[in-house]
Design an enzyme around this catalytic site. Sequence first.
Site, PDB file in Angstrom:
ATOM      1  CB  SER A 249      67.071   8.385 -40.454  1.00 24.86           C
ATOM      2  OG  SER A 249      65.687   8.397 -40.438  1.00 24.86           O
TER       3      SER A 249
ATOM      4  CG  HIS B 115      64.324   5.725 -36.533  1.00 22.26           C
ATOM      5  ND1 HIS B 115      64.433   6.936 -35.895  1.00 22.26           N
ATOM      6  CD2 HIS B 115      64.169   6.010 -37.826  1.00 22.26           C
ATOM      7  CE1 HIS B 115      64.327   7.903 -36.772  1.00 22.26           C
ATOM      8  NE2 HIS B 115      64.167   7.371 -37.969  1.00 22.26           N
TER       9      HIS B 115
ATOM     10  NE  ARG C 277      62.746  12.787 -34.271  1.00 22.48           N
ATOM     11  CZ  ARG C 277      63.848  13.445 -34.584  1.00 22.48           C
ATOM     12  NH1 ARG C 277      64.669  12.968 -35.484  1.00 22.48           N
ATOM     13  NH2 ARG C 277      64.127  14.581 -33.978  1.00 22.48           N
TER      14      ARG C 277
ATOM     15  CG  HIS D 228      59.005   9.613 -38.355  1.00 21.32           C
ATOM     16  ND1 HIS D 228      59.592   8.457 -37.886  1.00 21.32           N
ATOM     17  CD2 HIS D 228      60.008  10.500 -38.540  1.00 21.32           C
ATOM     18  CE1 HIS D 228      60.901   8.643 -37.792  1.00 21.32           C
ATOM     19  NE2 HIS D 228      61.185   9.863 -38.168  1.00 21.32           N
TER      20      HIS D 228
ATOM     21  CE1 TYR E  10      58.116   7.519 -41.952  1.00 25.65           C
ATOM     22  CE2 TYR E  10      58.775   9.819 -41.727  1.00 25.65           C
ATOM     23  CZ  TYR E  10      59.062   8.467 -41.644  1.00 25.65           C
ATOM     24  OH  TYR E  10      60.306   8.057 -41.246  1.00 25.65           O
ATOM     25  CD  GLU E  11      57.089   5.594 -37.924  1.00 26.03           C
ATOM     26  OE1 GLU E  11      57.439   4.442 -37.656  1.00 26.03           O
ATOM     27  OE2 GLU E  11      57.390   6.584 -37.231  1.00 26.03           O
TER      28      GLU E  11
ATOM     29  CB  ALA F 209      68.846  11.867 -41.917  1.00 24.46           C
TER      30      ALA F 209
ATOM     31  CG  MET G 289      60.182  13.177 -44.234  1.00 24.87           C
ATOM     32  SD  MET G 289      60.012  11.511 -44.869  1.00 24.87           S
ATOM     33  CE  MET G 289      60.684  11.723 -46.534  1.00 24.87           C
ATOM     34  CB  SER G 290      61.669  14.098 -37.884  1.00 23.37           C
ATOM     35  OG  SER G 290      62.982  14.595 -38.055  1.00 23.37           O
TER      36      SER G 290
ATOM     37  CG  ASN H 229      69.264  13.288 -49.325  1.00 22.23           C
ATOM     38  OD1 ASN H 229      69.077  12.930 -48.161  1.00 22.23           O
ATOM     39  ND2 ASN H 229      68.407  14.022 -50.008  1.00 22.23           N
TER      40      ASN H 229
ATOM     41  CG  HIS I  91      65.257   5.142 -46.291  1.00 14.67           C
ATOM     42  ND1 HIS I  91      65.272   6.270 -45.484  1.00 14.67           N
ATOM     43  CD2 HIS I  91      65.120   4.102 -45.437  1.00 14.67           C
ATOM     44  CE1 HIS I  91      65.156   5.907 -44.215  1.00 14.67           C
ATOM     45  NE2 HIS I  91      65.065   4.598 -44.154  1.00 14.67           N
TER      46      HIS I  91
HETATM   47  N1  HPA Z   1      63.851  14.790 -47.868  1.00 13.14           N
HETATM   48  C1  HPA Z   1      63.136  14.515 -46.766  1.00 13.14           C
HETATM   49  N2  HPA Z   1      63.615  13.859 -45.727  1.00 13.14           N
HETATM   50  C2  HPA Z   1      64.900  13.452 -45.785  1.00 13.14           C
HETATM   51  C3  HPA Z   1      65.708  13.705 -46.902  1.00 13.14           C
HETATM   52  C4  HPA Z   1      65.159  14.410 -48.003  1.00 13.14           C
HETATM   53  O1  HPA Z   1      65.797  14.681 -49.030  1.00 13.14           O
HETATM   54  N3  HPA Z   1      66.929  13.175 -46.639  1.00 13.14           N
HETATM   55  C5  HPA Z   1      66.849  12.625 -45.398  1.00 13.14           C
HETATM   56  N4  HPA Z   1      65.621  12.794 -44.882  1.00 13.14           N
END
Ligand code: HPA
Length: 276
Positions: free
Chosen positions: A36, A68, A88, A90, A92-93, A120, A215-216, A239, A251
């Site tokens: 991301s 993406h 990519r 995922h 979760y998609e 990320a 998440m990847s 973050n 996000h």
């Molecule tokens: N958690 C999960 N996935 C992420 C985060 C997070 O804090 N930041 C960027 N992708």
Amino acid sequence: MNTTTTDPYQLAAQAAAELAQRTGVERHDVAIVLGSGWAEAADGLGNIVADVALADLPGFPAPTVLGHRNLARSVAVGNKAVLVLGGRAHLYEGHPVTTVVHGVRTAIAAGCQTIILTNAAGGLNPAWPVGQPVLLSDQLNLTGDSPMAGPAPSGDLPIRFVDLTEAYSKRLRDLARQVDNTLPEGVYAGLLGGAFETPAEVRMIGNWGADLVGMSTVLETIAARHLGVEVLGISLVTNAAAGTSDELVDHEDVLHAAAEAGPRIVALLRGVLELL
Ligand code: HPA
């Protein structure tokens, strides 16, 4: 794209053949999967040889996540043919694990012996500021899935019970530190995601040894190691993980932080590619 097989490895071979035809590049040496917000990094890596829409290759879905890019880009860096995958899939998609790892298997079928996986991530280490790149030293696959589950790999493929003692190559981490000797390393926890974590979940994975959360990546790493390919993993801390600072997790902030870090990331990736 019409496909004629349900075997994920054959599907990857078909995608690699189509990629070779559309790019005019018979074999690629290195693949980079962009996370991301990393799309900017695709632009500064080297001479663009060809762009192919991923949706034109067998087995690739159209990505749905903001941040993406839906492209396979062939880039020449020195004497290396680099395949940059800008989209990519995922879990979760709603994609099955075979689809999530299809990009990596396609890159390997295209000849890549080195895979650089970027993402990320939320940082659990308070010493890491937003914008900090971190080399992955190991992972926790907490997705509840695995590319090694399901029908046994057939034919000449390695058996499913892949050794993950060195999931992320120490050699490649050392190489990355030749480019930037300030780079820290950490353990990445990959979750199913969809939602960001609760603070309790972040405390839990911190107790389990995680330094980063996302998440990847973890499934792709397993798929790459199964096929004997070396993996370099790089997280960009976008973050502080939920509950580890006064900030909420957003996000848009994730994408913004990744875009801000663009120049540093391009320099890092270029440097690594030149040393490979
Ligand atoms: N958690 C999960 N996935 C992420 C985060 C997070 O804090 N930041 C960027 N992708």
